[in-house]
Structure formats: C-alpha cells, structure tokens
Design an enzyme around this catalytic site. Sequence first.
Site, PDB file in Angstrom:
ATOM      1  N   ARG A 162       0.846  -1.213   0.000  1.00 17.28           N
ATOM      2  CA  ARG A 162       0.000   0.000   0.000  1.00 17.28           C
ATOM      3  C   ARG A 162       0.871   1.248   0.000  1.00 17.28           C
ATOM      4  O   ARG A 162       0.578   2.229  -0.667  1.00 17.28           O
ATOM      5  CB  ARG A 162      -0.962   0.016   1.197  1.00 17.28           C
ATOM      6  CG  ARG A 162      -1.646   1.364   1.370  1.00 17.28           C
ATOM      7  CD  ARG A 162      -2.928   1.344   2.206  1.00 17.28           C
ATOM      8  NE  ARG A 162      -2.875   0.477   3.345  1.00 17.28           N
ATOM      9  CZ  ARG A 162      -2.201   0.726   4.487  1.00 17.28           C
ATOM     10  NH1 ARG A 162      -1.529   1.852   4.633  1.00 17.28           N
ATOM     11  NH2 ARG A 162      -2.224  -0.139   5.470  1.00 17.28           N
ATOM     12  N   LYS A 185      -8.749   7.001 -19.093  1.00 24.36           N
ATOM     13  CA  LYS A 185      -9.004   7.530 -20.426  1.00 24.36           C
ATOM     14  C   LYS A 185      -7.723   7.433 -21.281  1.00 24.36           C
ATOM     15  O   LYS A 185      -7.266   6.339 -21.524  1.00 24.36           O
ATOM     16  CB  LYS A 185      -9.536   8.957 -20.302  1.00 24.36           C
ATOM     17  CG  LYS A 185     -10.593   9.140 -19.177  1.00 24.36           C
ATOM     18  CD  LYS A 185     -11.886   8.379 -19.405  1.00 24.36           C
ATOM     19  CE  LYS A 185     -12.772   8.299 -18.152  1.00 24.36           C
ATOM     20  NZ  LYS A 185     -13.088   9.570 -17.497  1.00 24.36           N
TER      21      LYS A 185
HETATM   22  C1  PLP Z   1     -13.536  10.038 -16.174  1.00 25.17           C
HETATM   23  C2  PLP Z   1     -13.109  11.348 -15.649  1.00 25.17           C
HETATM   24  C3  PLP Z   1     -12.831  11.548 -14.282  1.00 25.17           C
HETATM   25  C4  PLP Z   1     -13.024  10.448 -13.250  1.00 25.17           C
HETATM   26  O1  PLP Z   1     -12.138   9.419 -13.432  1.00 25.17           O
HETATM   27  P1  PLP Z   1     -12.475   7.867 -13.047  1.00 25.17           P
HETATM   28  O2  PLP Z   1     -11.235   7.160 -13.441  1.00 25.17           O
HETATM   29  O3  PLP Z   1     -13.688   7.470 -13.838  1.00 25.17           O
HETATM   30  O4  PLP Z   1     -12.750   7.857 -11.582  1.00 25.17           O
HETATM   31  C5  PLP Z   1     -12.394  12.799 -13.877  1.00 25.17           C
HETATM   32  N1  PLP Z   1     -12.269  13.819 -14.763  1.00 25.17           N
HETATM   33  C6  PLP Z   1     -12.539  13.674 -16.076  1.00 25.17           C
HETATM   34  C7  PLP Z   1     -12.392  14.835 -17.000  1.00 25.17           C
HETATM   35  C8  PLP Z   1     -12.974  12.448 -16.562  1.00 25.17           C
HETATM   36  O5  PLP Z   1     -13.264  12.314 -17.877  1.00 25.17           O
END
Ligand code: PLP
Length: 404
Positions: free
Chosen positions: A53, A213
């Site tokens: 962790r 993403k």
């Molecule tokens: C998807 C997203 C998040 C959140 O991220 P997760 O990995 O889904 O928790 C935050 N900011 C933006 C701009 C996003 O597209």
Amino acid sequence: MTVSNTSNFATLAVHAGSQADASTGAVIPAISLSTTFAQSKPAVPLGDYEYSRSANPNRDGFETAVAALEGAKYALGYSSGSAATANVLQALASNTHLVSIGDVYGGTHRYFTKVAHAHSVDVAFTNLIEQELEQALTRETSLVWIESPSNPTLTVTDISVVAQIIAKERATRAAASPTPNPIYLVVDNTFLSPYIQNPLAHGADVVVHSVTKYINGHSDVVMGVAATSNDLIHEKLRFLQNALGAIPSPFDSWLAHRGLKTLHLRARAASSNALAVAQYLENAIGSTVVAVSYPGLKSHPKRDVVLKQHRDGLGGGMVSFRIKGGADAANKFCASTKIFTLAESLGGIESLCEVPAQMTHAGIPKDKREASGVFDDLIRLSVGIEDSEDILADIEQALAKATA
Ligand SMILES: *Cc1c(COP(=O)(O)O)cnc(C)c1O
C-alpha cells in the site's frame, strides 16, 4: 538506458520508469504481486519496499513515467481518477473555499457538492472563470479547479490567465500576513493527456488525470494520477495516498504503464481522425448539423489559446456537435453508428459516441445543463484510432439515417 538527459516525449514515454530488471535481465518489468517485502532487521527492508500500500515497484514505475511526461517532480497513482480528486480535496484544510469551472466533470461536481461540502468545503462555480475568478476569490479560497477543454462542450480556458490571477492573490495575501493561506491551481488534464498539454508549464500547481481515459488508452483499466512539482503538496499527497489507501493494484499499474508507452502515437492518431470528423461535421452545418465544437478547428472561439497551450495546436480526440432533429435524432445517430460504440467514457483506441443529456450529464437539471451548452441534441464523440475513411463513412451513414 538512462533518460535523465532528454526531455523528448516519445523517448520518455517508452523509457521513463522502465529499466531492465537487474537480477533477470527482463526488459519489461515483472508484475510485483507481493504485498510485503522481507527485512534483514526490524524496520530495515532488504530493498526499497516494505508494504505494497505504501509503495510498490509497478506503481513506482508508472508514477516515474507520468511525472516525466507532465514535467513534474512527482506523480502519485490512485485507484481511479475520482480517488485522485478525493485525495487532492482531502489535502485541504476544513472550513475552506474553492472555485471551480461550472461544467466540471460530473463526478468531480458530485464530490465537491456532496462529499467535500460535508467537511465544510464551500464551492463557487463559474462559467466564465477568466473573467469572474478575481471576484469569486475570498481570503479563504485554497483551491481553483479547472478542466481545459471542458466536458462535453470542449470550452477552452487559458491556464496562464487563471494562474496569473492566483499569483496576484498570493502576493496580496503575503503583503497582509506573514503566514498567508496558501492557494493552488489544479488542472484536470484528462481530455488532452500529457502529450498534448502540460498544465504545470502554464502555471498550474497540480495536474490530475483519469488514467482510465487516454493515459491507459485501451479501456481496460480504471485508475487515476496526480502530478506536482510542489514539495509541500507532494508530501501531503504521499501521506494521504498511504493513509487513505485508494491505490491502484500492481496489475493495473503495469497495464497503465504499458498503455502510456504509446500515448504519443495514439494521441496524434486520435487528433488527426477527430480533426477530419470535425471538418466533415462543420461542412454539414445548415443541412444535418447545427453546430460543432472542436479545439482543432480554426472556428473554435479559443483557437488562439489552443495554439499557445496545446502541442502543435492539436485538438485531441474529443468532438461534440449538435444534430438537426433534437433528442430523437441524437438517439438515432448513436444507434446507427457501426464503428462508434454507444457507451460512456473516452480516450480509448476505439471510437465511442454518447448523448450527454441522457447519459453522462443526465443528473444535471435541464436549465443548468443548457446554460453550459449541453442541449438534448448534443452528441459527444470520442474518436479512436481506426482508419479515418471508415470513421468518416460511419459518421456519414449515421447522419443520413438520423436526419432522414
Ligand atoms: C472520467 C473522468 C474523471 C473520473 O475518473 P475515473 O477514473 O472514472 O474515476 C475525472 N475527470 C474527467 C475529466 C474524466 O473524464
């Protein structure tokens, strides 16, 4: 290979945090699943690690790579982008104030208003942050939160303008008190990735990403990261990363690190395909399309800022447009595409489409949604890296079906 003597993105992406294994010679790091690490004497670990962790070899490698790509001294990996946001917010004192762009990511909006609010963190939202930030700041403001471009309207904010307003506020506070309240600028850079934009270079103190993403880029990992060059912020975040424990698994860290090594190729391919899509849609304005927003188009209202802030003026892979025929046409378009999958999320190799008013932004009341440009006929595309002629043919046939 040592990469300390280059600042070139592709070389750093491939090599930073990724040395051949000294004991086996493995060129690609092994996945280190062990939760604990042997010690020679109490509190004297054999190597660099004690407990997974607190630190893990795969997470370390990933963090080193992201820090290099964002031009930061430090990066910290989290179990999701939302966990990165939560850790940054948790680092603030209670009874504080923050200012955010109005069309901030929905999950971030939810965290600000439903979680941080319970810890006496007050949030002011503004749709015109460059113009309104100065008036929105109070002496208690400790954080300013922006995304550029924002979601899903792809509104661009000049990061350096916001950073200058914050610098002025810092100077005012320093003149008034020997122990002034700190104030920091956070930029959520998820929509562009570190290849296209490096917010720290424009005056941000912290940059956060949903690694889910573009950084991982293959729609198979949920993960987050925060990067900073500020020693004090880093110290607080490193403590909280361990104390809160919202850390990524070794396997996810390894996958995200592998994905990151081709970020430059994917970001260029997605930008080039997205530009072709945006140009196609722009040509259809008046017939099947109402409006297009894409930072790579000359017609984008902040194109001058894009040229200053984005690598080579690239627009990224996200395009949004309003279709003729309202919500029905938007639904029909997304049901008719064959290359674009109807799904939430973005930033993967595959093309996706969605209708924000009914999906990602359905939780926002209609009047507020429309005030920030999210109309029922708005379609958001995450353009992937397939062949551009197939992507364009898919858009063409779906537009024809949806607006027939
Ligand atoms: C998807 C997203 C998040 C959140 O991220 P997760 O990995 O889904 O928790 C935050 N900011 C933006 C701009 C996003 O597209």
